[in-house]
Structure formats: structure tokens, C-alpha cells
Design a protein around this motif. Structure first.
Motif, PDB file in Angstrom:
ATOM      1  N   LEU A   1      -3.426   7.378   2.206  1.00  0.00           N
ATOM      2  CA  LEU A   1      -3.077   6.147   1.124  1.00  0.00           C
ATOM      3  C   LEU A   1      -3.726   6.515  -0.042  1.00  0.00           C
ATOM      4  N   VAL A   2      -2.820   6.000  -1.146  1.00  0.00           N
ATOM      5  CA  VAL A   2      -3.272   6.424  -2.730  1.00  0.00           C
ATOM      6  C   VAL A   2      -4.377   5.442  -2.927  1.00  0.00           C
ATOM      7  N   ARG A   3      -5.537   6.172  -3.577  1.00  0.00           N
ATOM      8  CA  ARG A   3      -6.472   5.504  -4.237  1.00  0.00           C
ATOM      9  C   ARG A   3      -6.326   4.804  -5.512  1.00  0.00           C
ATOM     10  N   GLN A   4      -7.083   3.965  -5.936  1.00  0.00           N
ATOM     11  CA  GLN A   4      -7.061   3.431  -7.242  1.00  0.00           C
ATOM     12  C   GLN A   4      -7.145   4.680  -8.484  1.00  0.00           C
ATOM     13  N   GLY A   5      -6.349   4.608  -9.487  1.00  0.00           N
ATOM     14  CA  GLY A   5      -6.403   5.776 -10.396  1.00  0.00           C
ATOM     15  C   GLY A   5      -5.959   6.902 -10.050  1.00  0.00           C
ATOM     16  N   GLU A   6      -5.424   7.004  -8.796  1.00  0.00           N
ATOM     17  CA  GLU A   6      -4.995   8.553  -8.350  1.00  0.00           C
ATOM     18  C   GLU A   6      -3.456   8.433  -8.499  1.00  0.00           C
ATOM     19  N   SER A   7      -2.994   9.524  -9.141  1.00  0.00           N
ATOM     20  CA  SER A   7      -1.571   9.836  -9.166  1.00  0.00           C
ATOM     21  C   SER A   7      -0.954   9.996  -7.618  1.00  0.00           C
ATOM     22  N   LEU A   8       0.322  10.019  -7.551  1.00  0.00           N
ATOM     23  CA  LEU A   8       1.056  10.340  -6.224  1.00  0.00           C
ATOM     24  C   LEU A   8       0.896  11.887  -5.926  1.00  0.00           C
TER      25      LEU A   8
ATOM     26  N   LYS B   1       0.835  -1.074  -0.083  1.00  0.00           N
ATOM     27  CA  LYS B   1       0.042  -0.008   0.057  1.00  0.00           C
ATOM     28  C   LYS B   1       0.834   1.223   0.047  1.00  0.00           C
ATOM     29  N   VAL B   2       0.492   2.166  -0.883  1.00  0.00           N
ATOM     30  CA  VAL B   2       1.380   3.400  -0.797  1.00  0.00           C
ATOM     31  C   VAL B   2       0.713   4.543  -0.195  1.00  0.00           C
TER      32      VAL B   2
END
Lengths: 238, 238
Positions: free
Chosen positions: A51-58, A12-13
Motif C-alpha cells: 500500500l502506498v504510504r504518506q508522501g510516497e509516489s506510486l 487506499k491505493v
DNA sequence: ACAAAAGTGTTTTCCTTACACCCATGA
DNA sequence: TCATGGGTGTAAGGAAAACACTTTTGT
């Protein structure tokens, strides 16, 4: 041997923001902290992260928490560093080798007066002076240190100061910012003045302002057009 | 609404290395590329990379591929940048939002003569001069550009040159390295000489070496002890 | 009138830049 | 002996550091 893919770590990022500001009145460097609600380190202060979501850039994730926590007009944002050792998050149990938590940190600067904290009544959120930062969750202390290092470096060769100062400021304000970040002995005031003015991107607004005793000072404004012309030439703000 | 955790992206984390070297004989900056075997971009050149395994730190993963591809004595390694937008890897199908591939890139310097490429007979591996880099897989071209930018910056204020040069080198070698990376007009040779010698961390070995015509040159050695003493003082190699 | 802060100017020193020039070797 | 690269020196200009001094306000 098990198929190779089973050896790979699942991640998980997270994105954690080191958001600096400066309170000109008290002459202090501030960092934005939030009180954690969730499972690990609940009730402890931490850097605002998500936490980074699906389809979301950093970067989009970084902006998202930013927008969740403060309303601002101007912002400076850049990627800081990626912390990814195992064991930096207790959610990855040391022996089971489940999910790894990796943190991509971002470095941000906002203007104190323009930054309005969004208190939702549930989550704690506050500006902390750098000297009074409490114990932080995870390895956030390390991240904060790294961010502060970056701030010091950038002050020396790039115009980040003008993203933290109000739109108009006195040269004294500018000098105080530099001293409070870089220490007292980085430069003589009058030399600092002449050096900065000679660079040619500070315009005198003509407006004078008086702060207590002493001669009133001119308010200056950072002129980004003039700066753009010189931007690839080496430049020292020391 | 689905539980929040289902919105989170699942990541695999890759480490990609931008490994530079310099061929003093031909006076060219080189980057290490490998031929991809696996599924996406098979048969294309790419930066040497790998996916991070369970229990493995990012840096450990970087060292692992490094050790897989070359045998070296000395190496310089630091984190470069993290590229993490969606759509950077075709393995994440744009609509299904499955696994995201994130790349933490590392910047490395090795000595050309000491670096022995490990050809396993299966995978292609080669040093490419920067001017002749072919099309690369993924967004590796962007990563390479970013790494080259870092190399140029670091040459100006840090002693990374001595991690790429042979252990002993002439001042002409050093100058040629700087010109081939920074361009012809970064400085006059004789001024470069005196500036570097005045810094005080280059020791003359006394050994002379003759390369074709011209007066033989002294071989110098980088003295890391002397450098360590001055390391926090600002320093310009320009 | 005095303290405090803003702003200007000066001197000394050091570094940068742009050269000119000598030195040692191979061809 | 001439071309080639290595190495030294110097004079002009400019930036950095230290500091003296003037100006304008509040108290």
C-alpha cells in the motif's frame, strides 16, 4: 441531502508488480510471486504489492517492494494499468461502502541470474513458470494476464528483451526468448537473425560459447548508444 | 512506532478525461475543457473530471462526467494513465500529509457533429483547438500531452479515426485527419488511399459529395464487421 | 561419421515510395 | 478553360518468407 463529500469513496491505493524474468537454462518465462501473510487471502500466492504510504509516489512504492523482495542490478519498470472496480478487495464490505482498495499495477523486467530473491524466512517468495502459476489472491490473475499481454506487445517493437536476457547472449538465446513468449511460428530463425543484426545495435563481443553439441555461437551485447540513435524511427523485431 | 496503518496515505481518486474530437470544417483537433468552479484553481480551465463515488467503478465515473458534459451517440473510451505523485494537488498540504489526490485519466473520442455540449449556464465548457489550449489546472497539461501522444500512436495501428470522423466521410477527410494529427509528411495521399482501401473495411456508399471546386468524392463508411475479421492480424494505417 | 546447432546466401513475392497522369467539377 | 481536388496506374527499391546450403562443434 447529505453534503456531497460524504458520497465520495475513500481509497487506499496499492501498487502491485508484475515482475517477469526468463530462465535461459530451462527456457521458461517466470513471474515473481509472494505468499500472503495478512488478513485477506492469507496463505495464497499473489503479486508482490504494497500500500502506498504518506508522501510516497506510486513509482516509489513500486520500487520499494521491488527492493524488499529482490536484489538486482538492472531493472525495467513501467506503469501497467489501474484496476479499481469496487468489490475487487473483500476488505471493502459490499454493503457498508467503507474503504475502497485500488491497485495501480506496474510491469517490471529483471535478469534471472542477477536477481537475488530476498527470503526473510517468514514470507514465501518464488519464481513461477507462467504455465504453472497457482491460484492468486484478489484479481491478480487478471493483472498478470494484462502484464503478459504487455510483454508480448513490447517484444515486437521495443528492445525489452535485453532487459531480461543476460548482458551477453547468443542470437540463439534471443530467438528462444522470442519463441517461448510469442510461440514457435513467429519467424524463421535465419530471417530473425538477419533482421536483428541489420538493425545495428547488437555488437559481437568476439567471444564464442559452446553449449553441448553444435557449432559454438558468438556472444552479443546490446549497444544502447547505437540504439538511442535510431530510437524514434519505427522498428520491427517481430 | 505508530501502528503501520497510520503511515498509509489516504486517497481520494479522481477521474480526468481527455476528450478529443475533430472539426472537419476547420480541420482542427479539439479537446474538451471545462471551467473550474470549486476551491483549487477556481476560474481556470481544466480537463473534465470528477471524484469517484462510493460503489462506483473508475470507468463508471468516467462515463458519468462524460454524460454530464456532452450528449453523444458514439464514443470511444479507454484508460490512459494514472498520475499519483504527491503534490499534484494543492489540497494535500505538503507538510501535513492529509488526503492524497490521485488521478486516473481516460482517453475518449467523440464525433464533433454528434457531440452536443451541455451548457448549464453556470459552468464554462468549450472545445479548444490543440494549438490554443490555455493554461490548465493541476497537472492537466501533462495529462493532455500524454493523451495526445496516445492519439498519435493509435492512429497508426488501430481504427480510432472512425470514432472521430462522421459516420460517412471522404478519403480526403480521412487523409486530412491523419495529416493534422501526424503532420504533413506521414504519407503520400494516393498511397494512403490505396493502402486503406486494400485493408478492406471501408465500403463505398456510392454517394458523391462536392466540396467547392474539384471532382466530387465518394462517401465511405467504416465496416466494423469486415474489420472484426482481420482485427488480430497486424495492420498498418501509417 | 553423424547429429546438432550456428551462420550465410538465394529466390520469390509482396509492400512501400515516389511519382506521372487522367477525371470531374466550380468559377 | 483553368484551377482544384478526386482517383488510377506504374516503375524502382526494399523488406519479408521460405528454404537450401555451409561451417563448426560434441559424441
Amino acid at each position: 441531502m447529505t453534503p456531497k463529500s460524504t458520497n465520495l469513496a475513500n481509497f487506499k491505493v496499492g501498487v502491485d508488480n508484475v515482475i517477469f524474468s526468463v530462465d535461459m537454462a530451462q527456457n521458461r518465462v517466470l513471474v515473481l510471486l509472494v505468499m500472503r501473510q495478512g488478513d485477506p487471502f492469507s496463505g495464497q500466492w499473489s503479486l508482490p504489492g504494497t500500500l502506498v504510504r504518506q508522501g510516497e509516489s506510486l513509482e516509489a512504492a513500486a520500487y520499494r517492494i521491488l527492493a524488499e523482495k529482490i536484489r538486482f542490478k538492472n531493472i525495467y519498470l513501467e506503469q501497467l494499468y489501474t484496476f479499481g472496480g469496487p468489490d475487487r478487495d473483500p476488505r471493502e464490505s459490499p454493503d457498508c461502502f467503507g474503504v475502497r482498495y485500488l491497485s495501480v499495477s506496474y510491469f517490471a523486467l529483471v535478469r534471472f541470474e542477477e536477481a537475488q530473491l530476498i527470503a526473510d524466512g517468514v514470507t514465501g517468495i518464488a519464481w513461477y513458470p507462467l504455465e504453472r502459476v497457482p491460484e492468486l489472491a484478489f484479481d491478480h490473475h487478471q493483472i498478470l494476464e494484462y502484464g503478459y499481454q504487455r510483454l508480448r506487445n513490447k517484444l515486437e517493437y521495443s528492445p525489452v528483451a535485453f532487459d531480461v536476457l543476460p548482458e551477453t547472449f547468443t542470437l540463439g538465446d534471443l530467438y528462444q526468448l522470442y519463441t517461448s513468449v510469442l510461440g514457435e511460428n513467429f519467424s524463421d530463425y535465419s530471417n530473425f537473425r538477419t533482421r536483428l543484426l541489420k538493425l545495428g545495435f547488437l555488437s559481437d563481443t568476439g567471444v564464442k560459447v559452446s553449449r553441448g553439441a553444435g557449432r559454438p555461437a558468438s556472444l552479443y551485447r546490446f549497444n544502447s548508444e547505437s540504439f538511442a540513435l535510431l530510437k524514434d524511427k519505427p522498428m520491427v523485431f517481430i
